[in-house]
Design a protein around this motif. Sequence first.
Motif, PDB file in Angstrom:
ATOM      1  N   ASN A 174    -114.050  33.142  47.095  1.00 32.88           N
ATOM      2  CA  ASN A 174    -112.959  32.170  47.187  1.00 32.88           C
ATOM      3  C   ASN A 174    -112.246  32.185  48.541  1.00 32.88           C
ATOM      4  OD1 ASN A 174    -113.234  30.972  44.635  1.00 32.88           O
ATOM      5  ND2 ASN A 174    -112.171  32.682  43.665  1.00 32.88           N
ATOM      6  N   GLU A 175    -112.516  33.184  49.378  1.00 32.27           N
ATOM      7  CA  GLU A 175    -112.005  33.156  50.739  1.00 32.27           C
ATOM      8  C   GLU A 175    -112.862  32.245  51.612  1.00 32.27           C
ATOM      9  OE1 GLU A 175    -110.233  37.133  52.238  1.00 32.27           O
ATOM     10  OE2 GLU A 175    -111.998  37.671  51.051  1.00 32.27           O
ATOM     11  N   LEU A 176    -114.153  32.300  51.391  1.00 32.08           N
ATOM     12  CA  LEU A 176    -115.083  31.536  52.217  1.00 32.08           C
ATOM     13  C   LEU A 176    -115.266  30.106  51.727  1.00 32.08           C
ATOM     14  CD1 LEU A 176    -117.700  34.409  52.484  1.00 32.08           C
ATOM     15  CD2 LEU A 176    -116.196  33.636  54.326  1.00 32.08           C
ATOM     16  N   TRP A 232    -114.234  30.510  58.423  1.00 31.98           N
ATOM     17  CA  TRP A 232    -113.067  31.113  57.762  1.00 31.98           C
ATOM     18  C   TRP A 232    -111.955  31.406  58.763  1.00 31.98           C
ATOM     19  CZ3 TRP A 232    -110.939  35.959  58.675  1.00 31.98           C
ATOM     20  CH2 TRP A 232    -109.901  36.324  57.806  1.00 31.98           C
ATOM     21  N   ALA A 233    -112.316  31.959  59.908  1.00 34.06           N
ATOM     22  CA  ALA A 233    -111.320  32.312  60.921  1.00 34.06           C
ATOM     23  C   ALA A 233    -110.593  31.078  61.447  1.00 34.06           C
ATOM     24  CB  ALA A 233    -111.996  33.062  62.076  1.00 34.06           C
ATOM     25  N   PRO A 279    -105.842  30.852  60.915  1.00 29.64           N
ATOM     26  CA  PRO A 279    -105.354  31.362  62.209  1.00 29.64           C
ATOM     27  C   PRO A 279    -104.240  32.392  62.075  1.00 29.64           C
ATOM     28  CG  PRO A 279    -104.548  29.130  61.809  1.00 29.64           C
ATOM     29  CD  PRO A 279    -105.561  29.407  60.742  1.00 29.64           C
ATOM     30  N   GLN A 280    -103.593  32.448  60.913  1.00 27.12           N
ATOM     31  CA  GLN A 280    -102.482  33.396  60.721  1.00 27.12           C
ATOM     32  C   GLN A 280    -102.941  34.859  60.800  1.00 27.12           C
ATOM     33  OE1 GLN A 280    -103.787  31.431  58.419  1.00 27.12           O
ATOM     34  NE2 GLN A 280    -103.980  32.481  56.431  1.00 27.12           N
ATOM     35  N   HIS A 281    -104.238  35.112  60.647  1.00 28.50           N
ATOM     36  CA  HIS A 281    -104.759  36.480  60.695  1.00 28.50           C
ATOM     37  C   HIS A 281    -105.091  36.930  62.118  1.00 28.50           C
ATOM     38  CE1 HIS A 281    -104.925  36.765  56.358  1.00 28.50           C
ATOM     39  NE2 HIS A 281    -105.674  35.677  56.278  1.00 28.50           N
ATOM     40  N   ARG A 310    -113.698  41.202  60.196  1.00 27.40           N
ATOM     41  CA  ARG A 310    -113.443  39.780  59.958  1.00 27.40           C
ATOM     42  C   ARG A 310    -113.352  38.971  61.248  1.00 27.40           C
ATOM     43  NH1 ARG A 310    -110.899  38.277  54.553  1.00 27.40           N
ATOM     44  NH2 ARG A 310    -111.868  39.819  53.205  1.00 27.40           N
ATOM     45  N   ILE A 311    -113.538  39.617  62.387  1.00 29.80           N
ATOM     46  CA  ILE A 311    -113.476  38.903  63.657  1.00 29.80           C
ATOM     47  C   ILE A 311    -114.815  38.219  63.917  1.00 29.80           C
ATOM     48  CG2 ILE A 311    -113.119  39.117  66.145  1.00 29.80           C
ATOM     49  CD1 ILE A 311    -111.604  41.736  65.560  1.00 29.80           C
TER      50      ILE A 311
END
Length: 419
Positions: free
Chosen positions: A297-299, A317-318, A322-324, A339-340
């Motif tokens: 559900n993230e992707l 996803w990134a 952008p908040q991450h 996750r980068i």
Amino acid sequence: MMFDRIKEKLEILADAAKYDVSCSSSGSKRSNKNKGLGNSDGMGICHSYTEDGRCVSLLKILLTNHCIFDCAYCVTRRSNDIKRAAFKVQEVVDLTINFYRRNYIEGLFLSSGIFKDADFTMERLIQVAKKLRLEENFNGYIHLKSIPGASDELMHEAGLYADRLSVNIEIPTVSGLKKLAPEKDHADFIKPMEKVKNEIIQYNSEKKLIKSTPKYAPAGQSTQMIVGATGESDREIMLSANHYYKNYNMKRVYYSGYVPIRNDPRLPSLGSQVPMLRENRLYQTDWLMRFYGFEVNELLNPQFPNLDVEVDPKLSWALRNPQHFPVDINRAEKETLLRIPGVGLKSVSKILNARKYRKLNYDHLKAIGVALNRAKYFIICDSRGWETKDLGSAKIKSLILRNSVGKFRKEYSSQLSLF
């Protein structure tokens, strides 16, 4: 005359087996004993290239392409007007041994159409593996395709002789299977999966107490889904895959793009073959779920039910989150580094080790193997520049795509110059 007939069978049944892509074999450790034939210890056998560039191969065939079912998506369905053939058990054994002695193969991947019923077919598959192990002392890799609906007793026996077992779930959803294969029952696919899972759990438990416990499917089990024959979104496909990973301890789920084989109102048109890129994106998503800590559900979510074909799923996803970012390479935890975009598993391990000794900059990251053409938009390190730019997600995506195209053209031109 006999040789010509065997050759004809081989051509027919090897061609029919090409639609099954679930022939990976990593994880098996069946060592060679008593001067037997073959060895799958440590590396296993797969019909692919290994990380160090070696190409390993296996005999990949159907026992028969006769089938009692008429699944709309299957080339071997009973209503299809194709050449039919069936191997005898001993013929498959002889082919495997002869091909192995000539160094053509390192193992066997054996599947089958279903003739008569599930148990009858499964018995014959097991007979092949049993003869190879007990009569030929063959220690190479064996992957047997489990037949949906086969009895628990047969599934138990199959795992004693095969390195890996697999039941192809075929269509990702129950509704899709009912639409395209109404003669089949989804429960018949689940039953052997559950049996294999429980047998493996039992074996792992017993071997801790009794070292001589007979091995049971040491390379685990896998499954395969046909993508594009029905209208499932990428999200539905990955939710289904995630279900099988978590509930049946699958080693791998494979994704096979539907190849149009007939005119049928239930199926996509003959000109709408599933793009290879979609398969590739599904495998990338699968990898992120299994090794990078991402949840489905993230992707993929109701707002974004399908993968972006232009960029890989981690970058997609990134760009949506952008908040991450930006992430400080010299301070972030392992889970955050993974996750980068442009940073892989090996690069993360090297970063964690290298930053013990000094702060890392772009040059260090490039030497480590980080893909800076993507990563530089999402990180802070001991270099300055990109993190101060006020770039939105759309602009970053366009820059990455433009640079990727430019790099491809440069590499392509360089290769052409060699000729």
